[in-house]
Design a protein around this motif. Structure first.
Motif, mmCIF file in Angstrom:
data_model
loop_
_atom_site.group_PDB
_atom_site.id
_atom_site.type_symbol
_atom_site.label_atom_id
_atom_site.label_comp_id
_atom_site.label_asym_id
_atom_site.label_seq_id
_atom_site.Cartn_x
_atom_site.Cartn_y
_atom_site.Cartn_z
ATOM 1 N N MET A 113 21.515 33.023 15.341
ATOM 2 C CA MET A 113 21.981 31.639 15.238
ATOM 3 C C MET A 113 23.103 31.263 16.186
ATOM 4 O O MET A 113 23.740 31.811 16.478
ATOM 5 C CB MET A 113 22.410 31.329 13.719
ATOM 6 C CG MET A 113 21.477 31.659 12.763
ATOM 7 S SD MET A 113 22.164 31.384 11.040
ATOM 8 C CE MET A 113 22.145 29.232 11.198
ATOM 9 N N TRP A 114 22.835 29.874 16.827
ATOM 10 C CA TRP A 114 23.650 29.298 17.602
ATOM 11 C C TRP A 114 24.268 28.156 17.308
ATOM 12 O O TRP A 114 23.497 27.135 17.038
ATOM 13 C CB TRP A 114 23.039 29.236 18.908
ATOM 14 C CG TRP A 114 24.061 28.801 20.095
ATOM 15 C CD1 TRP A 114 25.391 28.785 20.079
ATOM 16 C CD2 TRP A 114 23.545 28.430 21.390
ATOM 17 N NE1 TRP A 114 25.835 28.394 21.263
ATOM 18 C CE2 TRP A 114 25.098 28.170 22.145
ATOM 19 C CE3 TRP A 114 22.609 28.356 22.281
ATOM 20 C CZ2 TRP A 114 24.998 27.782 23.280
ATOM 21 C CZ3 TRP A 114 22.575 27.919 23.545
ATOM 22 C CH2 TRP A 114 23.899 27.499 24.035
ATOM 23 N N GLN A 171 16.380 36.781 21.594
ATOM 24 C CA GLN A 171 18.025 36.418 21.913
ATOM 25 C C GLN A 171 18.736 36.290 20.711
ATOM 26 O O GLN A 171 18.651 37.492 19.992
ATOM 27 C CB GLN A 171 17.824 34.842 22.257
ATOM 28 C CG GLN A 171 16.834 34.467 23.497
ATOM 29 C CD GLN A 171 17.489 35.076 24.988
ATOM 30 O OE1 GLN A 171 18.484 35.011 25.180
ATOM 31 N NE2 GLN A 171 16.562 35.749 25.837
ATOM 32 N N GLY A 172 19.637 35.541 20.490
ATOM 33 C CA GLY A 172 20.545 35.603 19.375
ATOM 34 C C GLY A 172 19.987 35.128 18.054
ATOM 35 O O GLY A 172 18.724 34.534 18.039
ATOM 36 N N ASN A 229 18.947 41.329 16.175
ATOM 37 C CA ASN A 229 18.802 40.455 17.061
ATOM 38 C C ASN A 229 19.342 40.927 18.663
ATOM 39 O O ASN A 229 20.206 41.759 18.547
ATOM 40 C CB ASN A 229 19.093 38.967 16.913
ATOM 41 C CG ASN A 229 18.424 38.160 15.649
ATOM 42 O OD1 ASN A 229 17.236 37.716 15.696
ATOM 43 N ND2 ASN A 229 19.062 38.427 14.536
ATOM 44 N N LEU A 265 18.991 27.124 16.308
ATOM 45 C CA LEU A 265 20.062 26.459 17.046
ATOM 46 C C LEU A 265 20.500 25.119 16.363
ATOM 47 O O LEU A 265 19.453 24.265 16.137
ATOM 48 C CB LEU A 265 19.616 25.910 18.429
ATOM 49 C CG LEU A 265 20.242 24.975 19.437
ATOM 50 C CD1 LEU A 265 21.519 25.669 19.600
ATOM 51 C CD2 LEU A 265 19.613 24.502 20.465
ATOM 52 N N GLN A 313 26.475 32.896 16.732
ATOM 53 C CA GLN A 313 27.313 32.438 17.871
ATOM 54 C C GLN A 313 27.801 31.136 17.579
ATOM 55 O O GLN A 313 27.004 30.097 17.323
ATOM 56 C CB GLN A 313 26.651 32.311 19.283
ATOM 57 C CG GLN A 313 27.633 31.878 20.392
ATOM 58 C CD GLN A 313 26.649 32.057 21.746
ATOM 59 O OE1 GLN A 313 27.578 31.417 22.708
ATOM 60 N NE2 GLN A 313 25.543 32.452 21.713
ATOM 61 N N LYS A 316 20.718 39.299 21.097
ATOM 62 C CA LYS A 316 22.247 39.140 21.429
ATOM 63 C C LYS A 316 23.032 38.463 19.847
ATOM 64 O O LYS A 316 22.640 39.288 19.057
ATOM 65 C CB LYS A 316 22.000 37.641 22.202
ATOM 66 C CG LYS A 316 21.380 37.743 23.590
ATOM 67 C CD LYS A 316 21.587 36.976 24.617
ATOM 68 C CE LYS A 316 20.938 37.070 25.925
ATOM 69 N NZ LYS A 316 20.947 36.104 26.868
ATOM 70 N N LYS A 328 13.257 32.719 21.599
ATOM 71 C CA LYS A 328 14.515 32.272 22.182
ATOM 72 C C LYS A 328 15.543 32.485 20.659
ATOM 73 O O LYS A 328 15.115 33.131 19.977
ATOM 74 C CB LYS A 328 14.429 30.847 22.684
ATOM 75 C CG LYS A 328 13.681 30.922 24.002
ATOM 76 C CD LYS A 328 13.498 29.339 24.289
ATOM 77 C CE LYS A 328 12.720 29.364 25.708
ATOM 78 N NZ LYS A 328 12.598 28.151 26.194
ATOM 79 N N CYS A 329 16.613 31.826 20.769
ATOM 80 C CA CYS A 329 17.543 31.801 19.658
ATOM 81 C C CYS A 329 16.834 31.632 18.517
ATOM 82 O O CYS A 329 15.923 30.383 18.372
ATOM 83 C CB CYS A 329 18.657 30.834 19.801
ATOM 84 S SG CYS A 329 19.860 30.712 18.753
#
Length: 208
Positions: A38-39, A35-36, A56, A16, A62, A58, A12-13
């Motif tokens: 950092m969110w 996934q990404g 990454n 987060l 973000q 994504k 996953k990210c």
């Protein structure tokens, strides 16, 4: 404080930040996630400095909702999507970052986001150096946008931006492209040696 860690191949990210986080992230490596990288969401005001965010699936970083981070001196490289995506009502100060080798744009600004970007380098991104859309309002000072495919700096929908002292050179497409109902102030910039027209203003866009 989160410092000198390696976050590798996450499902996953990688990181987060939510719920008005104020954490400092310094000198970490966030690599090859599914996934990404950092969110940053909610109303976080994190400080992200000196990190390597690479490969990454994504966006490398973000930034959404009403977040207002300080993002400085990071390397965001070779992502399978975009480098930095700023959306929602996010703001943020982005200074001295390198965004290179992404499959999408180096920087995307969407919705009603209003970031300030200073002395960043956007190069070799496959879908443009910077793409601004929605009703976003961004300010750019002394950035270098070079050797990107498609376009150097693109505005569409009802985006507006102010570019002061930026270099937009050697991109494989127009240097600056305005579409639809955009508004751009271009001041003391160097726009040259791009593969197509240096500046294209289309639709009902305004260039001052």
């Amino acid at each position: 404080r989160v410092e000198r860690n390696t976050v590798l191949q996450t499902a996953k990210c990688g990181v987060l930040c939510a719920g008005q986080s104020r954490t400092v992230f310094r000198n970490n490596a966030i690599l090859d996630g599914s996934q990404g990288g950092m969110w940053i969401r909610n109303s976080s005001t994190v400080h992200i400095t000196g990190n390597s965010i690479r490969g990454n699936a994504k966006a490398g970083l973000q930034v959404g909702d009403e977040s207002n981070p300080l993002v400085e001196n990071n390397a965001l490289l070779d992502g399978k999507n975009g480098g930095i995506v700023i959306h929602g009502s996010a703001r943020g100060y982005f200074v001295g970052n390198t965004l290179a080798g992404h499959a999408q744009a180096g920087v995307g600004v969407q919705d009603e986001a209003a970031p300030v970007l200073v002395r960043n380098t956007l190069e070799r991104n496959a879908a443009g150096g910077a793409i601004m859309a929605g009703r976003s309002k961004s300010v750019w000072h002394n950035n270098t946008v070079t050797r990107n495919a498609v376009v150097g700096v693109g505005l569409k929908e009802a985006a507006s931006a102010r570019l002061v002292g930026d270099s937009v050179e050697g991109n494989d497409g127009p240097g600056v492209l305005l579409q639809a109902n955009c508004h751009l102030t271009l001041q003391d910039c160097t726009v040259s040696a791009n593969a197509k027209a240096e500046v294209i203003c289309a639709g009902a866009s305004q260039l001052v």
